[in-house]
Design a protein around this motif. Structure first.
Motif, PDB file in Angstrom:
ATOM      1  N   VAL A   1       0.791  -1.086   0.004  1.00 53.97           N
ATOM      2  CA  VAL A   1       0.004   0.023   0.088  1.00 53.97           C
ATOM      3  C   VAL A   1       0.723   1.337   0.138  1.00 53.97           C
ATOM      4  O   VAL A   1       0.705   2.217  -0.695  1.00 53.97           O
ATOM      5  CB  VAL A   1      -0.880   0.050   1.184  1.00 53.97           C
ATOM      6  CG1 VAL A   1      -1.653   1.527   1.368  1.00 53.97           C
ATOM      7  CG2 VAL A   1      -2.065  -1.021   1.100  1.00 53.97           C
ATOM      8  N   THR A   2       2.066   1.174   0.722  1.00 57.15           N
ATOM      9  CA  THR A   2       2.828   2.440   0.871  1.00 57.15           C
ATOM     10  C   THR A   2       3.513   2.457  -0.535  1.00 57.15           C
ATOM     11  O   THR A   2       3.581   3.665  -1.040  1.00 57.15           O
ATOM     12  CB  THR A   2       4.041   2.128   1.874  1.00 57.15           C
ATOM     13  OG1 THR A   2       3.329   2.044   3.230  1.00 57.15           O
ATOM     14  CG2 THR A   2       5.009   3.274   1.816  1.00 57.15           C
ATOM     15  N   TRP A   3       3.816   1.454  -1.222  1.00 61.41           N
ATOM     16  CA  TRP A   3       4.446   1.427  -2.539  1.00 61.41           C
ATOM     17  C   TRP A   3       3.655   2.306  -3.437  1.00 61.41           C
ATOM     18  O   TRP A   3       4.096   3.246  -3.999  1.00 61.41           O
ATOM     19  CB  TRP A   3       4.668   0.079  -3.031  1.00 61.41           C
ATOM     20  CG  TRP A   3       5.292   0.159  -4.271  1.00 61.41           C
ATOM     21  CD1 TRP A   3       4.796   0.452  -5.601  1.00 61.41           C
ATOM     22  CD2 TRP A   3       6.711  -0.408  -4.892  1.00 61.41           C
ATOM     23  NE1 TRP A   3       5.867   0.324  -6.497  1.00 61.41           N
ATOM     24  CE2 TRP A   3       6.934  -0.321  -5.944  1.00 61.41           C
ATOM     25  CE3 TRP A   3       7.755  -1.197  -3.906  1.00 61.41           C
ATOM     26  CZ2 TRP A   3       8.372  -0.456  -6.544  1.00 61.41           C
ATOM     27  CZ3 TRP A   3       8.851  -1.138  -4.556  1.00 61.41           C
ATOM     28  CH2 TRP A   3       9.126  -1.126  -5.762  1.00 61.41           C
TER      29      TRP A   3
ATOM     30  N   MET B   1       2.597   6.055  -1.983  1.00 62.82           N
ATOM     31  CA  MET B   1       3.703   6.971  -1.755  1.00 62.82           C
ATOM     32  C   MET B   1       4.312   6.811  -3.214  1.00 62.82           C
ATOM     33  O   MET B   1       4.638   8.122  -3.742  1.00 62.82           O
ATOM     34  CB  MET B   1       4.620   6.677  -0.704  1.00 62.82           C
ATOM     35  CG  MET B   1       3.870   6.674   0.647  1.00 62.82           C
ATOM     36  SD  MET B   1       3.586   8.551   1.483  1.00 62.82           S
ATOM     37  CE  MET B   1       5.261   8.828   2.069  1.00 62.82           C
ATOM     38  N   LYS B   2       5.195   5.903  -3.536  1.00 62.28           N
ATOM     39  CA  LYS B   2       6.096   5.875  -4.400  1.00 62.28           C
ATOM     40  C   LYS B   2       5.265   5.865  -5.825  1.00 62.28           C
ATOM     41  O   LYS B   2       5.698   6.950  -6.517  1.00 62.28           O
ATOM     42  CB  LYS B   2       6.838   4.495  -4.527  1.00 62.28           C
ATOM     43  CG  LYS B   2       8.263   4.263  -5.267  1.00 62.28           C
ATOM     44  CD  LYS B   2       8.886   3.087  -5.049  1.00 62.28           C
ATOM     45  CE  LYS B   2       9.984   3.052  -5.846  1.00 62.28           C
ATOM     46  NZ  LYS B   2      11.313   3.961  -5.265  1.00 62.28           N
TER      47      LYS B   2
END
Lengths: 223, 223
Positions: free
Chosen positions: B95-97, B100-101
């Motif tokens: 989810v962060t990938w 964010m990314k």
């Protein structure tokens, strides 16, 4: 021994360092020069980013969202998300505020211009970008004041991940002397002083980057 | 009736729309023109951002992090974070990938240049920014392929918030015809086709923005 791969001025790493110490968890700090894009880091986290936590059971956790929720779910003796659904939503709303909004408007541009450019040998800092980010920080300090004037801690009457996130970002900016404390509301200074005086915060205040000294007030709890 | 304040092409809102439908939760969609910075939005969420969920019990939740964790904690019949600590860390890493990314490298620049500028009457799109973001999307499709070639769903053999996040970002880009499907690995197309064919995804494929038509393949599960 669990290991935390980090970069000293990364607000996301600082948030996890505070969180782990408040949880009473021991760990070894592994300084990772993210700007070198080392293969060993990509093997731990394909995103090539820190923080990465390698826990005692060899679980590898990447990113501060996964790590902080893991710490709360896996180590439940003391908790920093609040008890009720409403409290937890408020803590996470504020974490998003700092990790997304404050990061984009303040920490990311300032860290890139003043810190990462040096190591990446990527040209001179852009003074206009820094000026805009420094303007933004004043607006954010006012938002923090609206909370600290009405609450004991940012999310309510309990210390939470919201305080860790906010103070992590502020402490990185403070190392670079970019927090206009002279115009900040007294309640914001008092709140930050309380955090600074906690044992969990002490290691951050002792961080020193080669060739980049913090201002004198940086480590002083009574600033 | 619970209400979800959203903007149609926001990947964060799309993630929550899918999540809520997969949870079997009814809600009314409230289209919010975030670019107008309406006072009513700031009263719900001082960050002035969507998604905001006003739940049946009048709990107000701001930001997709707070909302998705709330949905998982408050409505436990079916879960999309995984069962073990390791599974849950992997879901949240991914989810962060995407949030964010992928967001910084792809969704944010493309949405700003091709979508928000129109409504904010903020000059012409910057073609170089769009070109760079489109280059980035190909690299991300390769990363997704590494997962879809080895796993049934992105985080393992279970459908999770990671799939919702990834497909939410991709679907926004796909509306703007910026996903190079012709060079994507077959396993990525198959994974995305599976998601497209789920009832939870259908409303997204029916979204239409005034004066901005999606490509013909956008709503076709067999694209």
């Amino acid at each position: 021994m669990r290991k935390l791969y980090h970069t000293s001025l990364s607000p996301f790493c600082r948030k996890i360092r505070i969180h782990m110490r408040e949880k009473g968890l021991d760990f070894e700090l592994m300084e990772e020069p993210v700007w070198e894009s080392r293969e060993s880091l990509y093997q731990l986290n394909p995103a090539g980013e820190v923080p990465v936590l390698v826990d005692e059971n060899d679980i590898i956790l990447s990113g501060s969202y996964a790590i902080s929720e893991y710490l709360e779910e896996g180590y439940t003796e003391v908790g920093f998300l609040g008890k009720t659904l409403v409290e937890r939503a408020e803590v996470r709303r504020l974490v998003t505020w700092f990790d997304m909004k404050f990061y984009h408007e303040v920490s990311q541009p300032i860290l890139f211009e003043k810190f990462y450019r040096r190591f990446m040998r990527y040209g001179m800092p852009d003074s206009e970008t820094i000026r805009l980010a420094k303007n933004n920080i004043s607006a954010h300090l006012d938002c923090i004041a609206q909370l600290t004037e009405n609450r004991r801690w940012l999310a309510g009457d309990f210390l939470s991940l919201a305080d860790f996130a906010a103070s992590a970002h502020l402490s990185s900016m403070d190392y670079l002397d970019d927090v206009p404390w002279d115009t900040a509301a007294p309640s914001v200074r008092e709140w930050y002083a309380l955090l600074k005086s906690r044992p969990s915060f002490r290691p951050l205040l002792c961080d020193r980057m080669r060739g980049l000294k913090p201002p004198l007030h940086y480590e002083n709890p009574d600033f």
